[in-house]
Motif scaffolding. Structure first.
Motif, PDB file in Angstrom:
ATOM      1  N   THR A   4     -69.481  32.785  -3.078  1.00 16.75           N
ATOM      2  CA  THR A   4     -68.299  31.950  -2.821  1.00 16.75           C
ATOM      3  C   THR A   4     -68.171  30.795  -3.817  1.00 16.75           C
ATOM      4  O   THR A   4     -67.152  30.120  -3.835  1.00 16.75           O
ATOM      5  N   GLU A  10     -62.043  34.130   1.302  1.00 14.12           N
ATOM      6  CA  GLU A  10     -60.971  34.928   1.902  1.00 14.12           C
ATOM      7  C   GLU A  10     -60.809  36.263   1.165  1.00 14.12           C
ATOM      8  O   GLU A  10     -60.684  37.320   1.790  1.00 14.12           O
ATOM      9  N   LYS A  13     -63.761  38.529   2.014  1.00 20.64           N
ATOM     10  CA  LYS A  13     -63.636  39.087   3.363  1.00 20.64           C
ATOM     11  C   LYS A  13     -62.629  40.239   3.387  1.00 20.64           C
ATOM     12  O   LYS A  13     -62.884  41.295   3.969  1.00 20.64           O
ATOM     13  N   LYS A  14     -61.493  40.044   2.744  1.00 19.38           N
ATOM     14  CA  LYS A  14     -60.455  41.092   2.710  1.00 19.38           C
ATOM     15  C   LYS A  14     -60.947  42.328   1.973  1.00 19.38           C
ATOM     16  O   LYS A  14     -60.750  43.449   2.431  1.00 19.38           O
ATOM     17  N   GLY A  17     -63.735  44.136   3.881  1.00 19.17           N
ATOM     18  CA  GLY A  17     -63.121  44.747   5.066  1.00 19.17           C
ATOM     19  C   GLY A  17     -62.317  45.992   4.744  1.00 19.17           C
ATOM     20  O   GLY A  17     -62.271  46.950   5.519  1.00 19.17           O
ATOM     21  N   SER A  20     -64.639  49.112   4.721  1.00 19.34           N
ATOM     22  CA  SER A  20     -65.638  49.144   5.786  1.00 19.34           C
ATOM     23  C   SER A  20     -65.924  50.557   6.289  1.00 19.34           C
ATOM     24  O   SER A  20     -66.978  50.815   6.835  1.00 19.34           O
ATOM     25  N   THR A  72     -71.050  39.624   0.787  1.00 17.73           N
ATOM     26  CA  THR A  72     -71.088  38.994   2.106  1.00 17.73           C
ATOM     27  C   THR A  72     -72.091  39.741   2.994  1.00 17.73           C
ATOM     28  O   THR A  72     -72.160  40.968   2.929  1.00 17.73           O
ATOM     29  N   GLU A  74     -71.878  40.565   5.896  1.00 14.29           N
ATOM     30  CA  GLU A  74     -71.181  41.486   6.800  1.00 14.29           C
ATOM     31  C   GLU A  74     -70.873  42.829   6.136  1.00 14.29           C
ATOM     32  O   GLU A  74     -70.425  43.756   6.792  1.00 14.29           O
TER      33      GLU A  74
END
Length: 110
Positions: A4, A10, A13-14, A17, A20, A72, A74
């Motif tokens: 980051t 942001e 994350k996008k 995702g 995924s 990330t 995640e």
């Protein structure tokens, strides 16, 4: 240094995702979505060093498997098929790993 520090949280994350689902990873779309394609060569090199977890100067196949987690926590692991496809796309000299220059070329191609 954190991802980051170079890329927007942001955008990360996008982008993570968007890929995924298993077998959905497309490095060209990912590098564009995460904003890496628009970054300076210095920033691309910073991202390379973050992904080079063992500080060997290369991103080996084992590190590529966790490339999304490098952006990330995640992020999911890439499948063996996705990992091998990414390695094949980035490994220009055929030594089984991706160096900093190869990574920069891979990003620029996307």
């Amino acid at each position: 240094m954190a991802m980051t520090d170079v890329l927007s949280a942001e955008d990360i994350k996008k982008a993570v995702g968007a890929f995924s689902a298993a077998e959905s990873f497309n490095y060209k779309k990912f590098f564009e979505m995460v904003g890496l394609k628009k970054k300076s060569p210095e920033d691309v090199k910073k991202v390379f060093h973050i992904l080079d977890k063992d500080r060997s100067g290369f991103i080996e196949e084992e590190e590529l498997k966790f490339v999304l987690k490098g952006f990330t926590p995640e992020g999911r692991d890439l499948s063996d098929k996705e990992t091998k496809a990414l390695l094949a796309a980035g490994d220009k000299d055929g030594d089984g790993k991706i160096g900093a220059e190869e990574f920069a070329t891979l990003v620029a191609e996307s």
